[in-house]
Design a protein around this motif. Sequence first.
Motif, short mmCIF file in Angstrom:
data_model
loop_
_atom_site.label_atom_id
_atom_site.label_comp_id
_atom_site.label_asym_id
_atom_site.label_seq_id
_atom_site.Cartn_x
_atom_site.Cartn_y
_atom_site.Cartn_z
N ASN A 129 0.86 -1.18 0.00
CA ASN A 129 0.00 0.00 0.00
C ASN A 129 0.90 1.23 0.00
O ASN A 129 1.27 1.75 1.05
CB ASN A 129 -0.90 -0.01 1.23
CG ASN A 129 -1.81 1.20 1.31
OD1 ASN A 129 -1.83 2.03 0.41
ND2 ASN A 129 -2.56 1.31 2.39
N SER A 131 0.54 4.27 -0.51
CA SER A 131 0.08 5.54 0.03
C SER A 131 0.36 5.67 1.52
O SER A 131 0.22 6.74 2.10
CB SER A 131 -1.42 5.73 -0.22
OG SER A 131 -2.17 4.78 0.50
N SER A 132 0.75 4.56 2.14
CA SER A 132 0.99 4.55 3.58
C SER A 132 2.46 4.76 3.89
O SER A 132 3.34 4.31 3.14
CB SER A 132 0.53 3.21 4.17
OG SER A 132 1.00 3.04 5.49
N TRP A 135 4.32 1.50 4.08
CA TRP A 135 3.98 0.69 2.91
C TRP A 135 4.86 -0.54 2.75
O TRP A 135 4.43 -1.57 2.21
CB TRP A 135 4.05 1.54 1.65
CG TRP A 135 5.42 2.09 1.33
CD1 TRP A 135 5.91 3.30 1.72
CD2 TRP A 135 6.46 1.47 0.57
NE1 TRP A 135 7.19 3.48 1.25
CE2 TRP A 135 7.56 2.36 0.54
CE3 TRP A 135 6.58 0.24 -0.09
CZ2 TRP A 135 8.75 2.08 -0.12
CZ3 TRP A 135 7.78 -0.05 -0.76
CH2 TRP A 135 8.84 0.86 -0.77
N ASP A 153 -0.12 0.48 -6.29
CA ASP A 153 -1.17 1.08 -7.09
C ASP A 153 -0.80 2.50 -7.47
O ASP A 153 -0.30 3.27 -6.64
CB ASP A 153 -2.50 1.08 -6.33
CG ASP A 153 -3.65 1.43 -7.25
OD1 ASP A 153 -4.10 0.54 -7.99
OD2 ASP A 153 -4.09 2.60 -7.25
N ASP A 155 -2.72 5.06 -8.27
CA ASP A 155 -3.51 6.10 -7.62
C ASP A 155 -2.95 6.38 -6.22
O ASP A 155 -2.91 7.54 -5.78
CB ASP A 155 -4.98 5.67 -7.53
CG ASP A 155 -5.88 6.79 -7.05
OD1 ASP A 155 -5.84 7.88 -7.66
OD2 ASP A 155 -6.62 6.58 -6.07
N GLU A 156 -2.50 5.35 -5.53
CA GLU A 156 -1.90 5.53 -4.21
C GLU A 156 -0.56 6.26 -4.31
O GLU A 156 -0.24 7.10 -3.46
CB GLU A 156 -1.71 4.18 -3.53
CG GLU A 156 -3.02 3.48 -3.19
CD GLU A 156 -2.82 2.08 -2.66
OE1 GLU A 156 -1.66 1.61 -2.62
OE2 GLU A 156 -3.83 1.42 -2.30
N ASP A 195 -14.52 7.21 -5.85
CA ASP A 195 -13.40 6.29 -6.00
C ASP A 195 -13.69 5.27 -7.09
O ASP A 195 -14.70 5.35 -7.81
CB ASP A 195 -13.08 5.61 -4.66
CG ASP A 195 -14.22 4.74 -4.14
OD1 ASP A 195 -15.13 4.37 -4.93
OD2 ASP A 195 -14.21 4.41 -2.94
#
Length: 423
Positions: A129, A131-132, A135, A153, A155-156, A195
Amino acid sequence: MAGDTRRSRRAAATFALAVSLVATGAFHMLLVTTDLDGAFADTRDDVTATEDPGDTAAVSTPGALPVNPPPTTADATPSAPTTPSEPARTCRPRTPPVDPEADASAVCLAETLDRWLADGVTAVGQQVNISSDSWDEPLWRLEPQRPAVVGFDLDELVAAARRGTDWTEDLALMAADGVVLTASWHAPNPFSGGDSFDRTGADRLEALLEEDSAPARRFEAEWAAVLDVLARLQEQGAAVLVRPLHEAGGSWFWWGRPDPSTYRALFADLQQQAADAGVHNLLWSYGAAVRTWEGVDEPLSLLPDRVDLVGLDTYDCETPHPDCGGRDADDLARDEVDLTGYAELVAAAPRAALTEVGPAHSPDGSWDPSVITRTLAREGLPAAYALLWFDDSFGRKQVSSLQGGKAWLESCPDALCPVGAAG
C-alpha cells in the motif's frame, strides 16, 4: 517501517550502488555529481537494450498465439561501455515490447519475464500500500527473504506525491536491485469524482472518448498525474509493468462490464497518452477477473489490441461471505486456485501471470500459498509471477501473514518457484 529505519535501508542501497559503480569502473560518475538519482540514471544508461531483428519469436509458451504485432523499433541505442574492455549489456526479450519506443529498462524487464517463463519458474510477488508511510511492512516482515516482484497502485503513488511524499526513489532502488515492479491503477471515477468502486457513469464510458466532454478531461488529467510519477521512475532507470482498468469483466469498478470496443479504445488512449508524454519505461498488462459466475464477462472478450502480458486475478474464499456465492463448508475449507479461463489467456499473448492471487475473507491466514505453484504445475500452465495482496479489511492476504507464507518463499530460490511449465 519507521522513518529512520527506512533511511538506513536507503543508505545501505545507496552504498551498494556506489560499490557496484566502483567495481564496474563507473565511479567517475559520482565524482562529477552530488545527486544520486542523476548518477543512478547515468549508470543505468550503460545497461542498454537492443533487439536483434532476427530474434523476434513471438511465442513464449507452447501454442501461444500472440495478438500483438511486432513493433518496428524495439531497439534502444547502445551507449558507450563504462570501460573499453566492458561492452554494454544487450537485452533480447523473446517478444519485444508493444511500445516501439520502449526504453532500455522496459526491454530488459521484458527479457526478465521471458527468462522466468523459459526457465519454468513463477516469481513470488507482494503488493504494497504505497500511500501509507509503512507501505514496506509486508516486505521487511519477510526478511532475510524478499519477493522477486513488488506491486503497488498508481492512484496511491499519486496520492502520496500530492501529500509531498515521493516514493519513486525507493521503488527505483528496488528495481536497481533486481526487483520487478508492477502497478495497478484504481482510477478515480471521472463522472462523479468518487473512488474506483463508484459505479456512476458505468453505462456511458464512451463519453471518455469524446475530447470535449468533462469526464474525458478529468480522466485524462488523472492519467497525466500518473504519468508524471512514472516519468520520475523513468528518469531513474526503473521500468514498470502497468495494469490499468483491471478486472473489467466484473461489475465492481466504474469501468466494469464495458462495451468491448469502448474498453479497447480507452486502453489504447492510455497508451497513446503515455507515448505523447515521452514515457517509455512501461510494459502493458491486461488483468482479467476470473469468470466464476455469470456476472463476470469472458476475459478474452475485452483483451486490448496491444499488451505485453495478460493475467488473471483470482481469489479463494475462506469463510462465508456474499462475495463468495453459495460455496459450502467443504469448499471453503479447501485451499485452491481457480484458473478458469487462464489457459485461454495464456494462448492469446506472449506472457502471462497470476496478476492477483490468494485468499479472501481469511481471518487467521491459514491459507497455504504453495497451492499456487502446485496448481500451476499440475495444470502445466506458466505464470511469470504470482502477486499476493497486502492485508486489508477483507482478511489476511500477504505472504508474511499466511501461516505457510515464509516457508513457501524460502522453498523458492531467489523467490523463483519451479513449476515445470517452461516455454
